[in-house]
Enzyme design. Structure first.
Site, short mmCIF file in Angstrom:
data_model
loop_
_atom_site.label_atom_id
_atom_site.label_comp_id
_atom_site.label_asym_id
_atom_site.label_seq_id
_atom_site.Cartn_x
_atom_site.Cartn_y
_atom_site.Cartn_z
N HIS A 17 0.84 -1.19 0.00
CA HIS A 17 0.00 0.00 0.00
C HIS A 17 0.88 1.25 0.00
O HIS A 17 1.93 1.29 0.64
CB HIS A 17 -0.90 0.00 1.25
CG HIS A 17 -1.58 1.32 1.51
ND1 HIS A 17 -1.15 2.20 2.49
CD2 HIS A 17 -2.64 1.91 0.92
CE1 HIS A 17 -1.93 3.27 2.49
NE2 HIS A 17 -2.83 3.12 1.56
N SER A 18 0.49 2.27 -0.77
CA SER A 18 1.17 3.55 -0.80
C SER A 18 2.62 3.37 -1.25
O SER A 18 2.89 2.80 -2.30
CB SER A 18 1.07 4.21 0.58
OG SER A 18 1.53 5.54 0.54
N LEU A 19 3.57 3.83 -0.45
CA LEU A 19 4.99 3.66 -0.77
C LEU A 19 5.32 2.18 -0.97
O LEU A 19 6.09 1.82 -1.86
CB LEU A 19 5.85 4.25 0.35
CG LEU A 19 7.35 3.97 0.30
CD1 LEU A 19 7.98 4.57 -0.95
CD2 LEU A 19 8.03 4.51 1.56
N HIS A 24 -6.87 7.87 1.32
CA HIS A 24 -5.69 7.12 0.93
C HIS A 24 -5.50 5.87 1.79
O HIS A 24 -4.79 4.95 1.41
CB HIS A 24 -4.46 8.03 1.07
CG HIS A 24 -3.16 7.40 0.71
ND1 HIS A 24 -2.82 7.05 -0.58
CD2 HIS A 24 -2.09 7.03 1.48
CE1 HIS A 24 -1.62 6.52 -0.60
NE2 HIS A 24 -1.15 6.50 0.64
#
Length: 553
Positions: A335-337, A439
């Site tokens: 997830h994300s980075l 997010h």
């Protein structure tokens, strides 16, 4: 009556006979044969000054029972998003753990369901040969990814039949999202159950100082984590990479990793070292002047051993030392980075990737000069980016003076992704407003994937370019000379600058016969023809490293 039966027959023939449709074989797991994914290991790779620290924790049934992880109440991990007045409670969000409230179960013992389909991936034949990938990346960077030079390398590619995650199945997407969420989960047991001896040293021996708390290793310690899930029935491994921890980029708690997470975010997803204005502290020294950046410098920064990309490669290499890739399939999620790092890992080794709400990583892919099969369409790489239109980080709009990312010191300036995009349009469908809180991975699970009847359609991203207003320059040792580009198939003796200068002056000192209008009658003394050269030793990529006289001539 006969007329209506004939019409019905024709309709059925056209319905069932579809000659141009490609039917993918999807394996549906029956309840009686069900054997899902279970978490088996946690890898922690240090970063920054501790980048040589690499440890592994094995979550065996004995360990889980000994530490009491089998008795953890999953409700402990649920977020409290609002206070009594209905406003977002940031403190509560960061003190709890990121686990979706709609999913009941113990994160440490859950048996996660999935479906897969069969397909093919083209990837480097020698990708698991020791030092092969490092040598390729170093060479690609040394020639600045010049395709004319890179084409001289005869790389061997192979098409492999593999098992792929079925991204059209809601249950499978939830499973992969839960794995990404699990990478944020902290250790819930008391201090007596946590011993440093439970972690195995993989890299250099880890020796904590007297002020360091052993019980927090792998969670509070600076670095990245990879949570490894295993299915022994179908021989599939899933590596879930942890994303950014920090109050302003929701996903995890406020941990010691926050500082290095921000550094790597700003390095991967900004145009030039997070040089947003003169008031920002940049994460590298590649900025030169207004909208001008040193490309060589950027590439070297991304490849540093203490950056997250190299740490992610190390986690994968150590996972594959335990699970032989000849026997096991490897999927990557995050997830994300963590999703962007997973995508870079997938491109490097040719692995299926499902990333959630990942920032645009196409610019980093180009700067690293990651390998891509020639003429191979991007959609066949099986890299899938799951996102929603109300997430400014995924959409690439979390920038500008008034943005949350800017206020927290994150320069999130990229919007272009590799692979395919699978986007839930919650702005149109549900009237959501764009907000950084959308997010969060548990929001994606609870309020998007679980709510929609169907999964988002995965399509190729339209032509996209990041940082179009920036100029990227390179500085060779001598910009007036043409770069030395040796032919890998022929012997070549390089000339020194003194030899070049001497030759040039000697030539220019004599008038040419064309200039004088005469034909020179001078002839040089006869000399023996040069002996034929033969390659005596070649490198792994086919270049000749040692030449000598051919004894057969």
């Amino acid at each position: 009556m006969f007329k209506y039966l004939l019409i019905l027959l024709i309709i059925n023939i056209f319905y069932w006979y579809r000659p141009n449709e490609v039917v993918e074989e999807v394996h549906v797991i029956q309840k009686e044969e069900y054997d899902g994914f279970k978490i088996k290991h946690i890898f922690h790779h240090g970063s920054g000054k501790n980048h040589n620290i690499h440890r592994r924790l094995d979550l065996t049934p004995e360990y889980i029972k000994k530490t009491g992880l089998d008795e953890v109440d999953s409700t402990k991990y649920h977020h409290i998003d609002t206070n009594q007045q209905g406003f977002v409670n940031i403190d509560a969000m960061n003190s709890d753990y990121d686990w979706p409230s709609s999913v009941k179960g113990n994160p440490w013992t859950m048996n996660l369901p999935y479906k897969y389909k069969k397909g093919s991936i083209k990837r480097l034949t020698e990708r698991h040969t020791p030092d092969f990938i490092d040598s390729y990346l170093d060479y690609a960077m040394s020639v600045k990814g010049n395709p004319q030079i890179m084409n001289r390398i005869t790389l061997d590619w192979e098409d492999e039949e593999v098992l792929l995650p079925d991204v059209n199945d809601k249950e499978t997407l939830v499973t992969l999202a839960l794995m990404s969420s699990n990478a944020y989960v902290k250790y819930p047991i008391d201090d007596d159950g946590k011993k440093a001896s439970d972690w195995y040293d993989i890299g250099e021996p880890w020796v904590p100082d007297k002020n360091h708390s052993d019980v927090e290793f792998g969670w509070g310690e600076d670095g990245i984590r990879g949570h490894v899930f295993v299915n022994e029935k179908d021989k599939i491994i899933v590596v879930a990479i942890k994303g950014t921890s920090g109050a302003a980029i929701p996903g995890g708690g406020d941990e010691e990793t926050t500082n290095n997470d921000r550094i790597n975010d700003n390095l991967l997803f900004s145009c030039c070292c997070a040089r947003v204005s003169y008031m920002w502290k940049t994460v590298c020294d590649c900025y030169e002047k207004a909208y001008t950046c040193n490309q060589d410098c950027l590439e070297k920064e991304l490849m540093r051993k203490d950056r997250y990309y190299q740490s992610t490669l190390e986690i994968y290499r150590n996972v594959t030392e335990i699970y032989n890739t000849k026997d096991y399939e490897v999927w990557v999620t995050g997830h994300s980075l963590g999703g962007s790092l997973g995508s870079l890992l997938g491109r490097t080794y040719g692995l299926p990737v499902v990333a959630f709400e990942a920032p645009g990583e196409m610019l980093a892919t180009k700067r690293l000069h990651l390998p891509q099969p020639p003429g191979y369409p991007k959609y066949m790489e099986h890299i899938y980016h799951i996102g929603n239109t109300a997430d400014p980080i995924f959409m690439g709009v979390c920038n500008g003076v008034s943005s949350t990312c800017n206020a927290a010191g994150y320069a999130m300036e990229t919007a272009c992704h590799t692979g395919k995009l699978c986007v839930y349009d919650v702005v149109t469908d549900k009237g959501w407003s764009v907000n950084v809180l959308n997010h969060r991975i548990h929001t994606v699970i609870d309020e998007i994937i679980m709510v929609y009847n169907d999964t988002a359609q995965c399509v190729e991203q339209p032509p996209c370019r990041d940082c179009f207003n920036w100029r990227y320059v390179v500085h060779d040792d001598d910009e007036n000379d043409e770069p030395f580009l040796p032919n890998p198939l022929k012997p070549h003796k390089s000339k020194t600058k003194e030899e070049i200068t001497t030759t040039s002056s000697s030539v220019s000192s004599k008038p040419s016969s064309i200039e004088t209008g005469t034909i020179s009658s001078e002839t040089s003394e006869p000399s023996e023809p040069p002996k034929k050269q033969k390659c005596l030793k070649r490198t792994w990529y086919g270049w000749c490293s040692e030449w000598g006289e051919d004894p057969d001539v």
